[in-house]
Design a protein around this motif. Structure first.
Motif, mmCIF file in Angstrom:
data_model
loop_
_atom_site.group_PDB
_atom_site.id
_atom_site.type_symbol
_atom_site.label_atom_id
_atom_site.label_comp_id
_atom_site.label_asym_id
_atom_site.label_seq_id
_atom_site.Cartn_x
_atom_site.Cartn_y
_atom_site.Cartn_z
ATOM 1 N N UNK A 1 -3.459 22.867 -11.707
ATOM 2 C CA UNK A 1 -4.106 24.097 -11.257
ATOM 3 C C UNK A 1 -5.573 24.122 -11.689
ATOM 4 N N UNK A 2 -5.847 23.684 -12.908
ATOM 5 C CA UNK A 2 -7.238 23.644 -13.372
ATOM 6 C C UNK A 2 -8.067 22.689 -12.514
ATOM 7 N N UNK B 1 -7.481 21.740 -9.435
ATOM 8 C CA UNK B 1 -7.587 22.318 -8.099
ATOM 9 C C UNK B 1 -8.693 23.372 -8.037
ATOM 10 N N UNK B 2 -8.969 24.007 -9.186
ATOM 11 C CA UNK B 2 -9.955 25.081 -9.241
ATOM 12 C C UNK B 2 -11.314 24.636 -9.775
ATOM 13 N N UNK B 3 -11.576 23.340 -9.680
ATOM 14 C CA UNK B 3 -12.909 22.860 -9.998
ATOM 15 C C UNK B 3 -13.178 22.549 -11.452
ATOM 16 N N UNK B 4 -12.143 22.491 -12.280
ATOM 17 C CA UNK B 4 -12.353 22.080 -13.656
ATOM 18 C C UNK B 4 -12.445 20.562 -13.706
ATOM 19 N N UNK B 5 -13.297 20.069 -14.569
ATOM 20 C CA UNK B 5 -13.458 18.637 -14.792
ATOM 21 C C UNK B 5 -12.774 18.293 -16.112
ATOM 22 N N UNK B 6 -12.268 17.080 -16.238
ATOM 23 C CA UNK B 6 -11.604 16.679 -17.477
ATOM 24 C C UNK B 6 -12.333 15.474 -18.054
ATOM 25 N N UNK B 7 -12.547 15.485 -19.378
ATOM 26 C CA UNK B 7 -13.215 14.351 -20.006
ATOM 27 C C UNK B 7 -12.195 13.434 -20.683
ATOM 28 N N UNK C 1 -10.883 20.231 -20.579
ATOM 29 C CA UNK C 1 -11.188 20.677 -19.222
ATOM 30 C C UNK C 1 -12.400 21.593 -19.262
ATOM 31 N N UNK C 2 -13.406 21.266 -18.450
ATOM 32 C CA UNK C 2 -14.622 22.063 -18.357
ATOM 33 C C UNK C 2 -14.729 22.648 -16.973
ATOM 34 N N UNK D 1 -11.254 24.306 -21.914
ATOM 35 C CA UNK D 1 -9.864 24.490 -22.337
ATOM 36 C C UNK D 1 -9.325 23.148 -22.817
ATOM 37 N N UNK D 2 -8.484 23.196 -23.816
ATOM 38 C CA UNK D 2 -7.791 21.994 -24.271
ATOM 39 C C UNK D 2 -6.365 22.386 -24.621
ATOM 40 N N UNK D 3 -5.423 21.528 -24.262
ATOM 41 C CA UNK D 3 -4.019 21.821 -24.532
ATOM 42 C C UNK D 3 -3.631 21.214 -25.871
ATOM 43 N N UNK D 4 -3.067 22.038 -26.748
ATOM 44 C CA UNK D 4 -2.588 21.571 -28.039
ATOM 45 C C UNK D 4 -1.238 20.900 -27.827
ATOM 46 N N UNK D 5 -1.166 19.611 -28.065
ATOM 47 C CA UNK D 5 0.053 18.833 -27.814
ATOM 48 C C UNK D 5 1.221 19.340 -28.674
ATOM 49 N N UNK D 6 0.944 19.681 -29.922
ATOM 50 C CA UNK D 6 2.012 20.098 -30.836
ATOM 51 C C UNK D 6 2.641 21.430 -30.447
ATOM 52 N N UNK D 7 1.813 22.377 -30.007
ATOM 53 C CA UNK D 7 2.312 23.718 -29.729
ATOM 54 C C UNK D 7 2.445 24.032 -28.247
#
Length: 142
Positions: free
Chosen positions: A75-76, A78-84, A89-90, A99-105
């Motif tokens: 979804x990010x 699709x909405x124009x976010x870029x990932x490094x 995600x920027x 945004x960054x996803x915390x793998x542990x939580x």
């Protein structure tokens, strides 16, 4: 047991998922993404639908039938976010928000480019609120 969304969690324009058995006029099942059109004093909401529904069925939905839409990488993107390379995600239009996803939580953490943490964000409507509060004009497409 499913947690019921509260009217206080919603703003006009928020995307949520509607899950209801059947449209009484057409006999078709009702489920899919809807956009909040108004929040009523009785705690129900009126919606704009992305699927076929009788016009009379768009008003007065009980929040027990509304579910948040999980925020996903797809979804990010699709909405124009870029990932490094660090899986951050920027927003293409505003590189100061990420945004960054915390793998542990499993939570999405939102922050500004100076590494200032804003808050967690698990659902599309929460992302919509954060973008508005950060004064970032961005229409979310599902």
């Amino acid at each position: 047991m499913k947690e019921i969304m509260k009217a206080e969690e919603l703003m006009i324009g928020d995307w949520v998922n509607l899950n209801f058995d059947v449209d009484y006029k057409t006999g078709n099942p009702i489920y899919g993404y809807v956009q909040v059109n108004s929040i009523n004093k009785d705690g129900t909401i009126d919606v704009n639908c992305t699927f076929d529904i009788s016009e009379s069925m768009q008003d007065g939905w009980d929040l027990k039938l509304i579910e948040p839409i999980p925020l996903t990488e797809e979804l990010l993107l699709k909405n124009g976010f870029l990932v490094d390379s660090n899986r951050i995600f920027y927003l293409k239009e505003n590189l100061k928000f990420g945004l960054i996803k915390d793998i542990d939580y499993g939570y999405w953490f939102t922050y500004r480019s100076n590494n200032e943490y804003i808050c967690t964000c698990d659902f599309v409507h929460e992302l919509q609120h954060i973008l508005k509060l950060q004064q970032i004009e961005k229409e979310i497409v599902l």
